[in-house]
Scaffold this active site. Structure first.
Site, PDB file in Angstrom:
ATOM      1  N   SER A 150       1.044  -1.128   0.050  1.00  0.00           N
ATOM      2  CA  SER A 150      -0.064   0.099  -0.097  1.00  0.00           C
ATOM      3  C   SER A 150       1.056   1.169   0.007  1.00  0.00           C
ATOM      4  CB  SER A 150      -0.991   0.181   1.276  1.00  0.00           C
ATOM      5  OG  SER A 150      -1.889   1.000   1.247  1.00  0.00           O
ATOM      6  N   GLU A 151       0.527   2.225  -0.947  1.00  0.00           N
ATOM      7  CA  GLU A 151       1.603   3.157  -1.142  1.00  0.00           C
ATOM      8  C   GLU A 151       1.822   4.070   0.039  1.00  0.00           C
ATOM      9  OE1 GLU A 151      -0.948   2.763  -2.873  1.00  0.00           O
ATOM     10  OE2 GLU A 151      -2.176   4.595  -3.382  1.00  0.00           O
ATOM     11  N   ASN A 152       1.028   4.146   0.995  1.00  0.00           N
ATOM     12  CA  ASN A 152       1.397   4.962   2.192  1.00  0.00           C
ATOM     13  C   ASN A 152       2.419   4.366   3.098  1.00  0.00           C
ATOM     14  OD1 ASN A 152      -0.759   2.858   2.811  1.00  0.00           O
ATOM     15  ND2 ASN A 152      -0.995   3.915   4.685  1.00  0.00           N
ATOM     16  N   GLY A 153       3.053   3.070   2.767  1.00  0.00           N
ATOM     17  CA  GLY A 153       3.929   2.692   3.572  1.00  0.00           C
ATOM     18  C   GLY A 153       3.960   1.262   4.181  1.00  0.00           C
ATOM     19  N   SER A 199       8.574   3.982  -0.624  1.00  0.00           N
ATOM     20  CA  SER A 199       7.467   3.403  -1.329  1.00  0.00           C
ATOM     21  C   SER A 199       7.229   3.677  -2.522  1.00  0.00           C
ATOM     22  CB  SER A 199       6.081   3.949  -0.469  1.00  0.00           C
ATOM     23  OG  SER A 199       4.988   3.329  -1.030  1.00  0.00           O
TER      24      SER A 199
END
Lengths: 197, 207
Positions: B45-48, B87
């Site tokens: 998930s690109e938020n980390g 990320s």
């Protein structure tokens, strides 16, 4: 610039203080504006922001309404470009050269480089007067450690502002954070304020 | 079966064991439910977070562990938490094997538009431009039309997300791939005819 991703890893006590003080006409650099009543969304609802540089406002209708009304200027930047431009400013690089945005509206008005047959956009570094960041822990000298997905933009923004104010959940004695767990060294941090309980 | 679940289930068949996969918010996020846990697939998930798990039971939420939509999640054994530079370094750097994105339009050249409708809806691109440009394989998961209009158009009139074409489009009616000649009908969903897909698709395609 303010850390956080949909309000997670956002320094809420600092935001509440800005709203309470009636601060206005801010330029805010942040990944998103969360939702009304949450994180950076509180600054939007308080009409404290005049210019927003961000990647996503889809979950905050108030941001979109102010943008459509012409009272809030919004610059949309691809998320990976935003974080890397902040990093570039913080680590002394003159530009970010990225394939992201080529052939889209993001390309308009920007320099394009052809490197070994691949087209890249030249994106300028992004810095700020203040970075307001959240952390899990700080020690008394200001070394910071982060939590899970509350890291996001925080360690990057700590590099790229004149004054860095960190809001950790806890402030602990020096020595409590092992050196290899420190993600932001104290030299980057100017002020600490513990998160309200 | 709900069209969205049908699409998610078909997309899941494209996921190879042991790969790193990013799912967009909305319909694409449903795909995880159709990927068996023992396949060794890690969801980024690109938020980390790499190793996104299911929703936590009520009362077990960690406020510092969320997905890109801000919803509470868990982390599977072997997960990693990373900052946004790492990320997007992974995304832009070609380390994501597959990304599944939603779309407003995709055209006959495989170009994707999914981040704004000028004058109407401007959510912003978030991580979509980086994902569409940097992931090794890009799949679009979307319903075939919106308000009776085909979302697979001859040429996108909405702003593009990337200059790089997507690799596959999965709708509740059909699966399309991109060839040098353009859009190609790869398969029909159960009970759907070629005539129906032709009638409901604005873009030309080979079959």
């Amino acid at each position: 610039m303010i850390g956080g991703f949909m309000g997670v890893g956002t320094p809420d006590r600092l935001i509440d203080a800005l709203v309470e003080a009636g601060t206005g006409d801010l330029t805010v650099i942040a990944n998103d504006t969360a939702m009304p009543g949450k994180g950076i969304g509180k600054l939007i609802s308080a009409k404290a922001v005049a210019h927003l540089i961000t990647s996503h406002i889809g979950l905050n209708p108030e941001t979109q309404a102010q943008m459509n009304a012409g009272t809030l200027k919004v610059d949309l930047v691809p998320q990976g470009t935003l974080v890397e431009c902040i990093r570039a400013a913080g680590v002394g690089l003159g530009a970010v050269v990225t394939p992201t945005g080529i052939g889209t509206l993001v390309e308009e008005g920007k320099q394009v480089l052809d490197i070994d047959g691949v087209r890249y956009l030249v994106e300028r570094p992004i810095s700020a007067d203040f970075a307001l960041i959240a952390a899990r822990q700080a020690d008394y000298v200001g070394n910071l450690e982060y939590a899970l997905t509350a890291q996001n933009f925080n360690p990057i923004m700590a590099l790229a502002a004149e004054t860095v104010i960190a809001e950790p959940d806890h402030i602990v004695p020096v020595g409590m954070i092992p050196p290899d767990a420190v993600r932001t060294p104290a030299a980057l941090v100017d002020y600490l304020i513990e998160r309200a309980r | 079966m709900d069209p969205k679940d049908l699409i998610a289930r078909r997309v899941a068949q494209e996921i190879e064991p042991g790969t790193l996969v990013n799912l967009g918010i909305g319909l694409p996020s449903l795909v995880a439910g159709y990927v068996p846990a023992d396949m060794g697939v890690y969801f980024q998930s690109e938020n980390g977070v790499i190793g996104l798990g299911a929703r936590p039971p009520e009362g077990m939420e960690d406020p510092d562990l969320t997905d890109a939509g801000g919803g509470f999640v868990t982390a599977v054994p072997g997960a990693a938490a990373i900052d946004s530079a790492m990320s997007f370094g992974l995304i832009r750097g070609g380390h994501i094997d597959l990304t599944v994105l939603g779309a407003l339009q995709v055209d006959s050249a495989g170009l994707l538009a999914n981040w704004m409708i000028p004058g109407k809806l401007v959510p912003g691109m978030g991580g979509a431009m980086d994902l569409a440009t940097g992931a090794k394989r890009v799949l679009v998961a979307m319903q075939h039309h919106t308000r009776g209009q085909s979302k697979i158009v001859e040429t996108c009139d909405l702003p593009l997300t990337s200059a790089k074409p997507v690799d596959m489009i999965v709708t509740e009616l059909a699966v399309f791939t991109l060839r040098d000649t353009g859009l190609h009908l790869h398969e029909l969903q159960d009970g759907v005819t070629l005539d129906e897909v032709r009638a409901k698709t604005e873009a030309a395609f080979t079959s």
